[in-house]
Design a protein around this motif. Structure first.
Motif, PDB file in Angstrom:
ATOM      1  N   SER A 230      44.514  84.145  10.907  1.00 50.93           N
ATOM      2  CA  SER A 230      43.638  82.986  11.069  1.00 50.93           C
ATOM      3  C   SER A 230      44.527  81.765  11.292  1.00 50.93           C
ATOM      4  O   SER A 230      45.620  81.672  10.726  1.00 50.93           O
TER       5      SER A 230
ATOM      6  N   ALA B 227      40.305  78.619  13.459  1.00 52.62           N
ATOM      7  CA  ALA B 227      39.841  79.700  14.321  1.00 52.62           C
ATOM      8  C   ALA B 227      40.301  81.008  13.692  1.00 52.62           C
ATOM      9  O   ALA B 227      41.444  81.114  13.241  1.00 52.62           O
TER      10      ALA B 227
ATOM     11  N   ASP C 247      38.704  82.198  20.007  1.00 52.98           N
ATOM     12  CA  ASP C 247      37.853  81.243  19.279  1.00 52.98           C
ATOM     13  C   ASP C 247      38.343  79.831  19.565  1.00 52.98           C
ATOM     14  O   ASP C 247      39.541  79.590  19.688  1.00 52.98           O
ATOM     15  N   LYS C 248      37.425  78.896  19.634  1.00 54.78           N
ATOM     16  CA  LYS C 248      37.783  77.487  19.760  1.00 54.78           C
ATOM     17  C   LYS C 248      37.293  76.771  18.513  1.00 54.78           C
ATOM     18  O   LYS C 248      36.100  76.801  18.201  1.00 54.78           O
ATOM     19  N   GLY C 249      38.230  76.140  17.801  1.00 59.26           N
ATOM     20  CA  GLY C 249      37.859  75.293  16.687  1.00 59.26           C
ATOM     21  C   GLY C 249      37.716  73.869  17.172  1.00 59.26           C
ATOM     22  O   GLY C 249      38.454  73.418  18.052  1.00 59.26           O
TER      23      GLY C 249
ATOM     24  N   THR D 165      42.284  76.121  20.788  1.00 63.05           N
ATOM     25  CA  THR D 165      41.831  77.463  21.155  1.00 63.05           C
ATOM     26  C   THR D 165      42.873  78.481  20.759  1.00 63.05           C
ATOM     27  O   THR D 165      44.065  78.324  21.049  1.00 63.05           O
ATOM     28  N   TYR D 166      42.431  79.524  20.118  1.00 65.60           N
ATOM     29  CA  TYR D 166      43.284  80.628  19.639  1.00 65.60           C
ATOM     30  C   TYR D 166      43.650  81.488  20.840  1.00 65.60           C
ATOM     31  O   TYR D 166      42.815  82.220  21.376  1.00 65.60           O
TER      32      TYR D 166
END
Lengths: 114, 114
Positions: free
Chosen positions: B32, B50, B55-57, B65-66
């Motif tokens: 994470s 993320a 995933d975009k936090g 973005t991850y």
């Protein structure tokens, strides 16, 4: 719902004295982590505790440093016979457990050794 | 072992400029990823996170973005404000841990001038 409470915010100690730093986790959090932030550096993990148990102290200096999290009351980080190199910001964080949500941090205790 | 690398600061920008703070990580599997922000004299606050690839936090106009293929989690904001002046920490939580032992990067100091 109070956050993570650390006290004191600022602590001044003379060389050779003892420093006691306190941390009360967020309500419902049973996991406490201590980190140290030296000037111009990032955060370094020190110790992870659950109630009455030290789970991981791999980041703690071998001498003069100890930590506890009693059944009742706050977690305590204790530094005996402080030296100038101990001057730093000490942050406590808490979490409800291993849920990948990260930590909630306290505002830190800034220790100055004179 | 697991680690986080960030671009070195300090970063100085004019108000309304575009911000990018680079972050790359080394870790096994799918950790994470987090960005924390530390305002002067304060503790760390979780800015965004993320938990899986792509995933975009996002929070307060900040995004990250991850990217598994580049092992990156760069922080961006389209238009910075003076109030964004702070130190930003990229961090990771290794997967398959029995507790939340977050690993922090060294931090990047951002100053936004009017």
């Amino acid at each position: 719902n109070a956050g993570v409470m650390q006290n004191p915010r600022h602590l001044v100690r003379r060389r050779g004295q003892e420093a006691r730093l306190r941390c009360s986790p967020m309500k419902g959090h049973s996991h406490v982590y201590w980190y140290r932030q030296l000037p111009e550096e990032g955060l370094k993990f020190m110790v992870y505790l659950q109630k009455e148990n030290i789970i991981d102290e791999s980041g703690m200096p071998k001498e003069r440093f100890s930590a506890e999290f009693p059944k009742e009351g706050p977690s305590i980080l204790r530094i005996q016979q402080v030296v100038r190199g101990d001057s730093a910001a000490y942050f406590c964080a808490s979490s409800p457990g291993s849920d990948n949500y990260g930590y909630t941090f306290g505002s830190g205790t800034r220790l100055t050794v004179v | 072992g697991d680690s986080v690398t960030q671009m070195e600061g300090p970063v100085t920008l004019s108000e309304e400029a575009f911000l990018t703070i680079n972050c790359t990580y080394t870790a096994t599997g799918y950790p994470s990823l987090f960005w924390y922000v530390q305002y002067p004299g304060e503790g760390l606050q979780l800015l965004l996170k993320a938990t899986k690839a792509d995933d975009k936090g996002s929070n307060k106009g900040f995004e990250a973005t991850y990217r598994k293929e580049t092992t990156s989690f760069h922080l961006e904001k389209g238009s910075v404000q003076v109030s964004d002046s702070a130190v930003y920490f990229c961090a990771l939580l290794p997967m398959k841990t029995s507790y939340d032992k977050v690993i922090f990067g060294p931090g990047t100091s951002l100053s936004v001038i009017p």
